[in-house]
Design an enzyme around this catalytic site. Structure first.
Site, PDB file in Angstrom:
ATOM      1  N   LYS A  48       0.833  -1.197   0.000  1.00  0.00           N
ATOM      2  CA  LYS A  48       0.000   0.000   0.000  1.00  0.00           C
ATOM      3  C   LYS A  48       0.876   1.258   0.000  1.00  0.00           C
ATOM      4  CE  LYS A  48      -3.826  -1.902   2.773  1.00  0.00           C
ATOM      5  NZ  LYS A  48      -4.937  -1.669   1.826  1.00  0.00           N
ATOM      6  N   ARG A  77     -10.612 -11.234   1.518  1.00  0.00           N
ATOM      7  CA  ARG A  77     -11.509 -12.241   0.936  1.00  0.00           C
ATOM      8  C   ARG A  77     -10.901 -13.649   0.989  1.00  0.00           C
ATOM      9  NH1 ARG A  77     -11.528  -8.831  -4.481  1.00  0.00           N
ATOM     10  NH2 ARG A  77     -11.239  -7.266  -2.851  1.00  0.00           N
TER      11      ARG A  77
END
Length: 491
Positions: free
Chosen positions: A269, A343
């Site tokens: 990130k 996920r």
């Protein structure tokens, strides 16, 4: 500061009182006062001095505004009057919440904080016509994460004033303490709330937990692929609350994403605001806090809670973009972006959860930045295959003021994740970044067989700046109360 004040305890320190006043109706004269029942009784005991000072001290109090008076009563050196808005405002269909309840939470929070700033250590609170909402406003509003600071805010205890609705007050305290537990877990630095520390915190409340060997035994390859880059071991937290008198009642399954720090892994990130990723376990925090709250309320329902906990870090051992991993149900997943890790850990947890034959499944996750773009902090997005489950969550959110909004589960998004070059599934949309929250939900749906399932993407409501007036700036703990409210109805 997780706990609110219980009635009947003997406080020590400075005393304060929070009382409510409603706005006048449009046709009424200036200066007309509508004090709550408790405020009117207090005013009567002072021969009208409170209402007289309120009229002399400035314009009428608007919703959420407050004013302090000193030396009015020997038992309460500080009295805060708070504006409650219009009386009986009721449910607003446009905002999807009960305006009266939200006004009470906001006003009581403002009054309690004002007295806290004056270093008042014990506050009695007017129910303002809804003791549960008043308790929620007081306890949520007073929470402040300062565990690591030398100078701390005054610790305030709260107590119900002038109302017999002790049951409503106690329920509100428990609801708010549950949300504050989630806020505490989310706000703490990642080096203080590691997967192991998270599990131990919840274990102190009610839970056992498992280790890497068990996770490997369960063939949770997707979960393990996320944890590989970190020196911290993964933890799979499993909670059971058996509150139903019917031991054979199918449980509700709550699953929470538990990334205790998310660097993005190899798909690193940007550094700006990466510190906020200490709260990427907000799904696990709200799920665990909800179960703790259900146990405190002794709700007559069986619940199983699952929280896969790990860090997502880059290293020579970390999963690389393009790697293929195998989930617990045997499906292979091409990991094209290691920053779409939530996920992956939820996939294995959802697969495992089916062994309990749950009545319904609700998973909660700070899953996608796309959800923040779509709804911002106004509501959590809900993706579900069940109209019944949606109605229960929606009704609950109107009561709590912590809103949810239904999002689409179109086949269009399923095609995005099932057309993989190397595996059964891709962990991101194959053709486009558009509809990222919907694509993530479609991915999770591949691991769900239950007819009643809902995925809550809470990325947009993870933190609070000033959107919710009765929460301080910081991690919000949303939507803990909305998860708790319908639990005894989902049976």
């Amino acid at each position: 500061q997780l706990r609110g004040r219980r009635c009947g305890q003997t406080p020590a320190g400075r005393f304060g009182l929070v009382l409510g006043v409603f706005e006048k109706e449009e046709e009424e004269d200036e200066g007309t006062l509508h004090l709550t029942e408790a405020a009117a009784g207090f005013d009567k005991s002072l021969s009208g001095k409170l209402s007289e000072l309120l009229k002399l001290s400035g314009p009428a109090l608007k919703n959420g505004k407050s004013r302090v008076f000193y030396g009015l009563h020997k038992d309460f050196p500080c009295v805060a009057l708070v504006g409650l808005g219009k009386n009986n405002a009721g449910v607003c269909r446009t905002e999807n919440w009960d305006t009266s309840k939200e006004n009470i939470r906001q006003a009581v929070s403002a009054g309690c904080r004002l007295l806290q700033d004056l270093e008042v250590s014990h506050v009695e609170v007017d129910s303002c016509g809804d003791a549960q909402s008043a308790a929620e406003g007081a306890v949520l509003g007073l929470f402040h994460y300062d565990q690591l600071k030398s100078k701390k805010k005054t610790k305030v205890t709260t107590q119900l004033h002038g109302s017999a609705d002790v049951v409503g007050w106690e329920k509100g305290i428990v609801y708010a303490e549950g949300q504050n537990l989630a806020r505490l877990l989310m706000e703490a630095p990642a080096n203080h709330i590691t997967p192991t520390a998270f599990a131990k915190t919840i274990e102190e409340k009610l839970a056992p937990h498992a280790d890497r060997a068990w996770i490997e035994e369960q063939q949770m390859g997707a979960f393990l692929s996320v944890s590989k880059g970190s020196e911290e071991p993964p933890v799979f937290l499993e909670l059971h609350y058996n509150g139903s008198p019917d031991s054979k009642q199918p449980p509700l399954l709550l699953v929470g994403k538990g990334i205790t720090f998310d660097s993005g892994g190899i798909s690193l990130k940007p550094s700006a605001s990466m510190d906020a990723m200490r709260a990427d376990m907000g799904g696990a925090a709200t799920v665990c806090a909800s179960i703790v709250t259900a146990a405190s309320l002794k709700l007559p329902v069986n619940i199983v809670g699952l929280a896969p906990l790990c860090e997502n870090m880059p290293s020579g051992k970390a999963t690389k973009p393009g790697d293929v991993v195998k989930a617990k149900n045997g499906k292979t997943i091409q990991v094209d972006n290691t920053d779409a890790e939530g996920r992956l850990i939820l996939a294995d947890a959802l697969c495992y959860g089916h062994v309990f034959n749950p009545r319904a499944i609700v998973n909660v996750a700070t899953l996608t930045g796309a959800m923040d773009v779509a709804l911002g902090s106004a509501a959590a997005g809900v993706f579900t295959n069940s109209d019944w489950l949606w109605e229960q969550l929606h009704r609950a959110s109107v009561v709590t003021g912590d809103r949810v909004w239904r999002m689409p589960l179109f086949q269009h998004y399923t095609k995005q994740v099932t057309d993989s070059q190397l595996a059964d599934l891709n962990n991101i949309g194959k053709y486009s970044r558009s509809g990222g929250a919907c694509t993530a939900a479609a991915f999770l749906r591949e691991f769900v067989k239950a007819p009643h399932w809902a995925h809550l993407d809470i990325a947009g409501v993870m933190s609070n700046k000033d959107e919710v007036p009765y929460l301080r700036k910081g991690m919000s703990g949303r939507p803990t109360r909305t998860l708790v409210e319908p639990l005894d109805k989902l049976i």
